[in-house]
Design an enzyme around this catalytic site. Structure first.
Site, short mmCIF file in Angstrom:
data_model
loop_
_atom_site.label_atom_id
_atom_site.label_comp_id
_atom_site.label_asym_id
_atom_site.label_seq_id
_atom_site.Cartn_x
_atom_site.Cartn_y
_atom_site.Cartn_z
CB CYS A 12 -0.87 0.03 1.23
SG CYS A 12 -1.88 -1.43 1.42
NE ARG B 244 4.99 1.40 -1.20
CZ ARG B 244 5.82 1.43 -0.18
NH1 ARG B 244 6.98 2.02 -0.32
NH2 ARG B 244 5.50 0.89 0.96
CD1 TRP C 68 -0.38 -6.01 -3.49
CD2 TRP C 68 -0.09 -6.62 -1.37
NE1 TRP C 68 0.15 -7.26 -3.48
CE2 TRP C 68 0.33 -7.67 -2.20
CE3 TRP C 68 0.00 -6.79 0.02
CZ2 TRP C 68 0.84 -8.86 -1.70
CZ3 TRP C 68 0.49 -7.97 0.51
CH2 TRP C 68 0.91 -8.99 -0.35
CG ASN D 116 0.46 2.37 3.60
OD1 ASN D 116 -0.57 2.41 2.95
ND2 ASN D 116 1.64 2.74 3.13
N GLY D 117 -0.62 -0.75 6.61
CA GLY D 117 -0.35 -1.57 7.79
C GLY D 117 -1.52 -2.48 8.07
CD GLU E 213 17.43 -13.66 -6.34
OE1 GLU E 213 16.64 -13.94 -5.43
OE2 GLU E 213 17.31 -12.61 -7.01
CE LYS F 285 14.14 -11.94 -8.16
NZ LYS F 285 14.84 -11.24 -7.11
CD GLU G 237 10.10 -11.84 -7.40
OE1 GLU G 237 11.28 -11.83 -7.09
OE2 GLU G 237 9.25 -11.17 -6.80
CG HIS H 27 18.94 -36.88 -0.49
ND1 HIS H 27 19.34 -38.10 0.02
CD2 HIS H 27 20.07 -36.14 -0.61
CE1 HIS H 27 20.64 -38.08 0.23
NE2 HIS H 27 21.12 -36.91 -0.17
CE LYS I 163 11.81 -2.64 -4.65
NZ LYS I 163 12.59 -3.73 -5.24
#
Ligand code: F6R
Length: 600
Positions: free
Chosen positions: A2, A27, A72, A98-99, A473, A477, A480, A496, A595
């Site tokens: 947000c 964001r 968001w 926000n929060g 990583e 990437k 997403e 395994h 973000k």
């Protein structure tokens, strides 16, 4: 995540709010809204979707006070009703937040019993009704009393028709800053939203409430004015189609920025001014805990290997969201290192606060100056990368790795690292920006590779030791950005269990530079090839043998083993980017993501 913007001044608020919100788009958000005090008719506008979809239809309210928000979704679905600004029963108090309000259900039940009517499922709405309940003519007093009942995290901006000509703002565990302009004041959750109007900002601290009026403002206690270091044009795309590509292409520059002025080659050492004040304490540290989330946690994992091998300090890594719920056993000789691009990641901050309660030394590796993490850790290293706009982290990761390599030398030289080893690492670090530039030149080759593999739906990434986190990583990437299924594991783990998945439709990317575990990686590559899995290798220049084993090779230059991740991750970032572009996705703003993840 947000975003908040508010404006009070002498100019029409709406275009300023709109431009601020657009600068927060990076964001990630799923809906947005504005409230502007137009004297003719107060203007409330909320929509689901992206701002650009509605821009043609925006009315043009003329008021000079307003608040705006990108949401968001966390509590309540993505609907217009759940978008901010929210309002009270009388539609007289408007608020953006926000929060998260953790006790909103209990508060809501009580307010409903008292006769309040709710119009949304969003936790934020309870704040409007609480302020309505406590309002007795003065908005900041109403806000203050309302916030006493609230548990959770908030950055809020509130306006009221009953006490107009002001915006009241407050913060707890969610960033909020005031922008002090010429004859105007702004409030925002992120400096990028105010930067086109002012660089003079005041970062609010937790539990502070500020009142912004057209010609002045006040906060509960005096705060120093700070100047944001920001290069306006850096926030533009510089001719790249996406910020993501621009930021990947800046990865060599990111190393340069992180190491500039910090390497002392002759002394085999590094200068980290941010750690000077705690040098004495650091000497006594005999255990390190590294805490971070997502991509930053993979940097932490590389750091773990570096710190143990070269600084000789036992190190362990945990992710923020798990760490605080363990009962970590620490003593006065333990230090915790928190790694975060934004410095505002709620899970990482929660872990930091937990460690502060235990009284141990806390260090931060952070990009954003003045962020909560930067302010709350005892000391730290800034990665100095400038703004990272694309939601997915790229150059920030590289900066974190460079910072961890420098920290390793810094701590190692205080302990048993020999001058010669210090010199070796530091001189290799100095060469890295040029080596990274060489890797970035592979972009057209990697684009071709992405074309070749674009129809596959699943990918495996494997690596060992320093490049095990790079496998994770690479997979994150790709997931997403391209929404393809990808997994990253240690090469030795395949046999395994996961090997059962491998067939001709499941390509693997093996990160196998010529290092101490190369032979072991070759065995893992053979295991996959024996099951018919297509294979791409990221290998060291000059290794011709690997061509016989795999379908495609990406070559990176040779460097010290501990520094290979800084080079090997670059092709993986490029590969994820090109796959996503080929699949037609919004690379800068992947679906469902944000973000700065400021909720737990
Ligand atoms: C992935 C990504 C995230 C972040 C994570 C932590 O590309 O960007 O996994 O790395 O949310 O963010 P910071 O570093 O801001 O704490």
């Amino acid at each position: 995540m947000c975003g908040i913007v508010g404006y009070i001044g002498k100019k029409p608020a709406f275009p300023i709010l709109l431009s601020g919100l657009k600068r927060l788009e990076y964001r990630g958000y799923d809906s947005f809204g504005f409230f502007v005090f137009d004297k003719e008719k107060p203007f409330l506008f909320k929509k689901v979707g992206k701002i650009s979809q509605f821009e043609q239809d925006f009315p043009n309210p003329s008021g000079e006070i307003g608040i705006a928000h990108t949401r968001w979704a966390t509590t309540g679905e993505v609907t217009e009703a759940n978008a901010h600004p929210h309002f009270d029963c009388q539609k007289e108090i408007f608020l953006v937040h926000n929060g998260i309000i953790e006790n909103y259900q209990a508060l809501k039940a009580k307010l409903i019993k008292e006769g309040h009517k709710f119009t949304s499922e969003c936790d934020t709405e309870v704040l409007c009704h609480l302020i309505e309940k406590y309002f007795e003519g003065n908005l900041e007093e109403g806000v203050r009393k309302a916030l006493r009942e609230v548990r959770g995290a908030y950055g809020i901006a509130v306006v009221s028709k009953k006490d107009p000509e002001k915006i009241v703002v407050a913060r707890l565990s969610s960033p909020l800053l005031l922008g002090i302009g010429n004859d105007e004041l702004l409030v925002a959750s992120d400096p990028s939203a105010v930067i086109t109007r002012t660089r003079q900002v005041i970062n609010l601290d937790d539990n502070e409430i500020a009142v912004l009026k057209p010609d002045n403002f006040f906060i509960l206690k005096e705060k120093p004015l700070e100047t944001i270091e920001w290069e306006g044009e850096k926030a533009e795309k510089k001719g790249y189609p996406y910020f993501m590509l621009k930021e990947i292409m800046e990865e060599s520059e990111a190393i340069e920025n992180a190491i500039r002025g910090r390497l002392a080659i002759e002394e085999g050492s590094v200068k980290l001014g941010g750690l000077d004040t705690i040098q004495g304490k650091l000497r006594k540290i005999n255990r390190l805990i590294l805490v971070a989330c997502g991509t930053a946690s993979f940097a932490a994992r590389v750091g773990e290997y570096m710190l143990e091998e070269y600084a000789g300090i036992p190190a362990e890594v945990d992710i923020g969201s798990e760490f605080r719920y363990r009962k970590p056993v620490v003593d006065k000789n333990t230090a915790a290192i928190f790694i975060s691009q934004s410095g505002e990641t709620a899970d990482t901050l929660a872990a930091l606060r937990e460690m502060k309660k235990k009284g141990i030394l806390t260090l931060g590796i952070t990009n954003v100056v003045g962020s909560a993490q930067a302010r709350e850790t005892d000391a730290g290293i800034y990665t100095r990368l400038g703004s990272e706009i694309a939601v997915a982290s790229s150059k920030a990761f590289i900066g974190q790795l460079a910072a961890l390599a420098m920290l390793t030398v810094y701590l190692g030289r205080q302990k048993e690292m020999a001058l010669i080893m210090g010199k070796r690492i530091v001189s290799e670090l100095a060469k890295l920006p040029d080596l990274a530039r060489e890797v970035l030149k592979l972009a057209p080759e990697i684009e071709k590779l992405a074309k070749k593999y674009q129809d596959y739906k699943n990918f495996w990434f494997i690596g060992r030791k320093y490049n095990f986190p790079i496998a994770s990583e690479g997979a994150l990437k790709l997931k997403e950005l391209s929404y393809l299924h990808a997994e990253g594991t240690a090469g030795g783990e395949l046999k395994h269990g996961s090997l059962a998945l491998i067939d001709e439709n499941f390509p693997t990317i093996a990160i196998c530079p010529s290092d101490s575990v190369y032979e072991k990686m070759v065995s893992n590559i053979e295991e996959v090839k024996a099951r018919g899995g297509p294979m791409i290798a990221v290998a060291t220049q000059g290794n011709e043998e690997i061509r016989k084993l795999v379908d495609d090779v990406i070559y990176i230059p040779k460097t010290l083993e501990m520094l290979t991740p800084i080079l090997s991750v670059i092709p993986l970032h490029l590969f994820a980017y090109y796959m996503a572009v080929l699949l037609g996705h919004d690379v800068d703003r992947p679906r469902n993501l944000a973000k700065s993840v400021t909720v737990e």
